[in-house]
Motif scaffolding. Structure first.
Motif, PDB file in Angstrom:
ATOM      1  N   THR A 266       4.923 -16.552  -0.549  1.00  0.00           N
ATOM      2  CA  THR A 266       4.270 -15.266  -0.263  1.00  0.00           C
ATOM      3  C   THR A 266       5.112 -14.093  -0.750  1.00  0.00           C
ATOM      4  OG1 THR A 266       5.299 -15.151   1.936  1.00  0.00           O
ATOM      5  CG2 THR A 266       3.120 -16.181   1.784  1.00  0.00           C
ATOM      6  N   LEU A 267       4.451 -12.951  -0.870  1.00  0.00           N
ATOM      7  CA  LEU A 267       5.126 -11.712  -1.228  1.00  0.00           C
ATOM      8  C   LEU A 267       6.083 -11.330  -0.105  1.00  0.00           C
ATOM      9  CD1 LEU A 267       5.168  -9.510  -3.454  1.00  0.00           C
ATOM     10  CD2 LEU A 267       3.442  -8.283  -2.130  1.00  0.00           C
ATOM     11  N   ASN A 268       7.236 -10.793  -0.472  1.00  0.00           N
ATOM     12  CA  ASN A 268       8.297 -10.495   0.495  1.00  0.00           C
ATOM     13  C   ASN A 268       7.789  -9.837   1.771  1.00  0.00           C
ATOM     14  OD1 ASN A 268      10.161 -11.524  -1.238  1.00  0.00           O
ATOM     15  ND2 ASN A 268      10.804  -9.547  -2.065  1.00  0.00           N
ATOM     16  N   GLN A 269       8.103 -10.460   2.897  1.00  0.00           N
ATOM     17  CA  GLN A 269       7.842  -9.916   4.227  1.00  0.00           C
ATOM     18  C   GLN A 269       6.359  -9.615   4.468  1.00  0.00           C
ATOM     19  OE1 GLN A 269      10.558  -6.590   4.169  1.00  0.00           O
ATOM     20  NE2 GLN A 269      12.288  -7.836   4.849  1.00  0.00           N
ATOM     21  N   THR A 270       5.488 -10.357   3.817  1.00  0.00           N
ATOM     22  CA  THR A 270       4.050 -10.225   4.050  1.00  0.00           C
ATOM     23  C   THR A 270       3.447 -11.625   4.114  1.00  0.00           C
ATOM     24  OG1 THR A 270       3.287 -10.269   1.744  1.00  0.00           O
ATOM     25  CG2 THR A 270       4.060  -8.149   2.583  1.00  0.00           C
ATOM     26  N   LEU A 296       1.758 -13.112  -9.534  1.00  0.00           N
ATOM     27  CA  LEU A 296       0.779 -12.038  -9.424  1.00  0.00           C
ATOM     28  C   LEU A 296       0.154 -12.077  -8.040  1.00  0.00           C
ATOM     29  CD1 LEU A 296       0.212 -13.489 -12.517  1.00  0.00           C
ATOM     30  CD2 LEU A 296      -1.102 -11.390 -12.707  1.00  0.00           C
ATOM     31  N   VAL A 297      -0.393 -10.926  -7.632  1.00  0.00           N
ATOM     32  CA  VAL A 297      -1.175 -10.877  -6.393  1.00  0.00           C
ATOM     33  C   VAL A 297      -2.369  -9.963  -6.615  1.00  0.00           C
ATOM     34  CG1 VAL A 297       0.784 -11.291  -4.849  1.00  0.00           C
ATOM     35  CG2 VAL A 297       0.174  -8.946  -5.444  1.00  0.00           C
ATOM     36  N   PRO A 298      -3.459 -10.182  -5.878  1.00  0.00           N
ATOM     37  CA  PRO A 298      -4.587  -9.265  -5.968  1.00  0.00           C
ATOM     38  C   PRO A 298      -4.188  -7.882  -5.454  1.00  0.00           C
ATOM     39  CG  PRO A 298      -5.228 -11.333  -4.917  1.00  0.00           C
ATOM     40  CD  PRO A 298      -3.735 -11.315  -4.981  1.00  0.00           C
ATOM     41  N   LEU A 299      -4.564  -6.856  -6.180  1.00  0.00           N
ATOM     42  CA  LEU A 299      -4.257  -5.486  -5.764  1.00  0.00           C
ATOM     43  C   LEU A 299      -4.810  -5.193  -4.374  1.00  0.00           C
ATOM     44  CD1 LEU A 299      -3.215  -2.620  -6.372  1.00  0.00           C
ATOM     45  CD2 LEU A 299      -5.430  -2.156  -7.449  1.00  0.00           C
ATOM     46  N   GLU A 300      -6.007  -5.700  -4.094  1.00  0.00           N
ATOM     47  CA  GLU A 300      -6.648  -5.446  -2.811  1.00  0.00           C
ATOM     48  C   GLU A 300      -5.803  -5.964  -1.644  1.00  0.00           C
ATOM     49  OE1 GLU A 300      -9.009  -4.259   0.246  1.00  0.00           O
ATOM     50  OE2 GLU A 300      -8.997  -3.591  -1.847  1.00  0.00           O
ATOM     51  N   GLU A 301      -5.118  -7.096  -1.857  1.00  0.00           N
ATOM     52  CA  GLU A 301      -4.270  -7.646  -0.793  1.00  0.00           C
ATOM     53  C   GLU A 301      -3.104  -6.705  -0.485  1.00  0.00           C
ATOM     54  OE1 GLU A 301      -4.498 -10.448   1.047  1.00  0.00           O
ATOM     55  OE2 GLU A 301      -6.440 -10.953   0.193  1.00  0.00           O
ATOM     56  N   ILE A 302      -2.525  -6.119  -1.526  1.00  0.00           N
ATOM     57  CA  ILE A 302      -1.417  -5.178  -1.331  1.00  0.00           C
ATOM     58  C   ILE A 302      -1.906  -3.938  -0.594  1.00  0.00           C
ATOM     59  CG2 ILE A 302       0.228  -3.665  -2.506  1.00  0.00           C
ATOM     60  CD1 ILE A 302       0.453  -5.732  -4.700  1.00  0.00           C
ATOM     61  N   LEU A 303      -3.058  -3.408  -1.017  1.00  0.00           N
ATOM     62  CA  LEU A 303      -3.602  -2.205  -0.385  1.00  0.00           C
ATOM     63  C   LEU A 303      -3.962  -2.475   1.074  1.00  0.00           C
ATOM     64  CD1 LEU A 303      -5.893  -0.874  -3.264  1.00  0.00           C
ATOM     65  CD2 LEU A 303      -3.608  -0.115  -2.638  1.00  0.00           C
ATOM     66  N   ARG A 304      -4.515  -3.652   1.353  1.00  0.00           N
ATOM     67  CA  ARG A 304      -4.865  -4.001   2.739  1.00  0.00           C
ATOM     68  C   ARG A 304      -3.609  -4.091   3.598  1.00  0.00           C
ATOM     69  NH1 ARG A 304      -7.439  -8.741   1.954  1.00  0.00           N
ATOM     70  NH2 ARG A 304      -9.403  -7.679   1.555  1.00  0.00           N
ATOM     71  N   ASN A 305      -2.559  -4.648   3.024  1.00  0.00           N
ATOM     72  CA  ASN A 305      -1.293  -4.748   3.761  1.00  0.00           C
ATOM     73  C   ASN A 305      -0.712  -3.368   4.062  1.00  0.00           C
ATOM     74  OD1 ASN A 305       1.093  -6.489   4.665  1.00  0.00           O
ATOM     75  ND2 ASN A 305       2.090  -5.175   3.146  1.00  0.00           N
ATOM     76  N   LEU A 306      -0.802  -2.463   3.066  1.00  0.00           N
ATOM     77  CA  LEU A 306      -0.308  -1.111   3.275  1.00  0.00           C
ATOM     78  C   LEU A 306      -1.119  -0.368   4.317  1.00  0.00           C
ATOM     79  CD1 LEU A 306       0.438  -0.076  -0.430  1.00  0.00           C
ATOM     80  CD2 LEU A 306       2.098  -0.612   1.359  1.00  0.00           C
ATOM     81  N   ARG A 307      -2.445  -0.566   4.294  1.00  0.00           N
ATOM     82  CA  ARG A 307      -3.299   0.084   5.304  1.00  0.00           C
ATOM     83  C   ARG A 307      -2.962  -0.428   6.686  1.00  0.00           C
ATOM     84  NH1 ARG A 307      -7.430  -0.506   1.224  1.00  0.00           N
ATOM     85  NH2 ARG A 307      -8.135  -2.455   2.206  1.00  0.00           N
ATOM     86  N   GLY A 308      -2.658  -1.741   6.779  1.00  0.00           N
ATOM     87  CA  GLY A 308      -2.287  -2.314   8.052  1.00  0.00           C
ATOM     88  C   GLY A 308      -1.009  -1.730   8.603  1.00  0.00           C
ATOM     89  N   LYS A 309      -0.040  -1.478   7.719  1.00  0.00           N
ATOM     90  CA  LYS A 309       1.236  -0.883   8.142  1.00  0.00           C
ATOM     91  C   LYS A 309       1.028   0.549   8.596  1.00  0.00           C
ATOM     92  CE  LYS A 309       4.472  -3.640   5.424  1.00  0.00           C
ATOM     93  NZ  LYS A 309       5.508  -3.607   4.350  1.00  0.00           N
ATOM     94  N   ALA A 310       0.149   1.280   7.867  1.00  0.00           N
ATOM     95  CA  ALA A 310      -0.105   2.687   8.205  1.00  0.00           C
ATOM     96  C   ALA A 310      -0.790   2.825   9.564  1.00  0.00           C
ATOM     97  CB  ALA A 310      -0.964   3.329   7.124  1.00  0.00           C
ATOM     98  N   ALA A 311      -1.625   1.833   9.875  1.00  0.00           N
ATOM     99  CA  ALA A 311      -2.336   1.871  11.157  1.00  0.00           C
ATOM    100  C   ALA A 311      -1.396   1.570  12.318  1.00  0.00           C
ATOM    101  CB  ALA A 311      -3.476   0.865  11.141  1.00  0.00           C
TER     102      ALA A 311
END
Length: 311
Positions: A266-270, A296-311
């Motif tokens: 998995t991507l670091n710490q996710t 590689l990773v789907p861009l949407e997965e990264i954005l979803r992870n960032l939204r989760g952190k922001a929430a």
């Protein structure tokens, strides 16, 4: 430590993507707008373009420190790049490349190591290492001796009896020069027609792997607009001995194999599972020019992870 600043323009991206047949929408000055939820607000510089900039600046660094002599004398035939991409770089965004002082290790084998980093506007673009070794650091244990003659296999097909997708390319001096120029590398340090000098750079043949991945995805009906993928890392080993004999119009067989996704990769710490590819560039006689492990990773997965952190 050395530090230099560079600013890519859109024309640098155009030249590099055209020279390497990279039709990823992220680099297109018009089509980047068609990518769903594209956070980059414009086209971005190619990953292999940044790698080539590192290659050239490391070449200048090695020459200045007389380390090229050590590489030749100790027969450190493999050039290795271990790159982690953290953020994207856009045109007209000034970027600083830092090269740390060389560390020379002798255990388990003689290795010259430099840490490299690119930063822009207070953000890290990439981090990694450039290493010189006697044996490849990546995918060294993969045995390709049992492959059939790739010259007889149709382009853009799966090699019989394997999981490898085959993409065939031909080396072209003009494309290489353009890729070098688009990456702030001085092409005359590699090519001089008047003296019949033509030394291929290390990263350019590797850069053609991106196009091979895109063609593989296209044949699998991947939706580049709705489900774009982004690189998270490049691990590259290039054989300089074989590279020295590469010339204009030489055939290159690019092999690409996707590994099964796993919750252990998995991507670091996710919890984002990486899509890992093992890639090889073989010359016409079957010798391995380069080995690359890509993530590689789907861009949407990264954005979803960032939204989760922001929430």
């Amino acid at each position: 430590m050395t530090q230099q600043s560079f600013t890519f323009e859109q024309i640098h991206i155009e030249v590099a993507r055209n020279a390497s047949d990279d039709f990823n929408l992220f680099h297109d000055k018009h089509k980047w707008l068609q990518i769903t939820h594209n956070p980059f607000k414009g086209p971005i510089v190619l990953g292999f373009q940044l790698n080539t900039l590192i290659e050239y600046q490391m070449r200048l660094y090695r020459e200045a420190q007389h380390e090229d002599q050590i590489i030749a004398e100790k027969q450190l035939r493999f050039s290795n790049y271990q790159i982690t991409f953290v953020n994207a770089l856009r045109p007209r965004q000034e970027m600083a490349l830092n090269i740390k002082k060389t560390l020379i290790n002798t255990i388990p084998e003689l290795t010259l190591t430099n840490r490299v980093a690119m930063k822009s506007q207070g953000k890290t673009i990439l981090l990694g290492y450039k290493k010189e070794t006697k044996s490849p650091l990546f995918l060294a244990d993969v045995d390709l001796s049992g492959l059939p003659d790739l010259n007889g296999i149709a382009d853009k097909t799966v090699v019989p009896g394997t999981d490898f997708f085959l993409k065939r390319k031909w080396m072209n001096n003009g494309n290489v020069k353009n890729f070098l120029s688009g990456s702030f590398a001085e092409q005359s340090d590699y090519f001089d027609e008047l003296t019949h000098v033509a030394h291929y750079p290390e990263v350019y043949p590797c850069s053609l792997t991106s196009g091979a991945l895109l063609e593989k995805a296209q044949l699998e009906n991947h939706d580049f607009k709705r489900n774009p993928m982004v690189y998270t890392s490049h691990d590259i080993s290039v054989d300089r001995v074989h590279l020295a004999r590469v010339k204009n119009n030489d055939k290159l067989h690019i092999l690409v194999k996707q590994l099964p996704e796993s919750k252990d990769n998995t991507l670091n710490q996710t919890s984002i599972m990486l899509r890992t590819y093992e890639c090889f560039g073989l010359l016409e006689d079957g010798t391995i020019l380069y080995r690359i492990k890509l993530n590689l990773v789907p861009l949407e997965e990264i954005l979803r992870n960032l939204r989760g952190k922001a929430a």
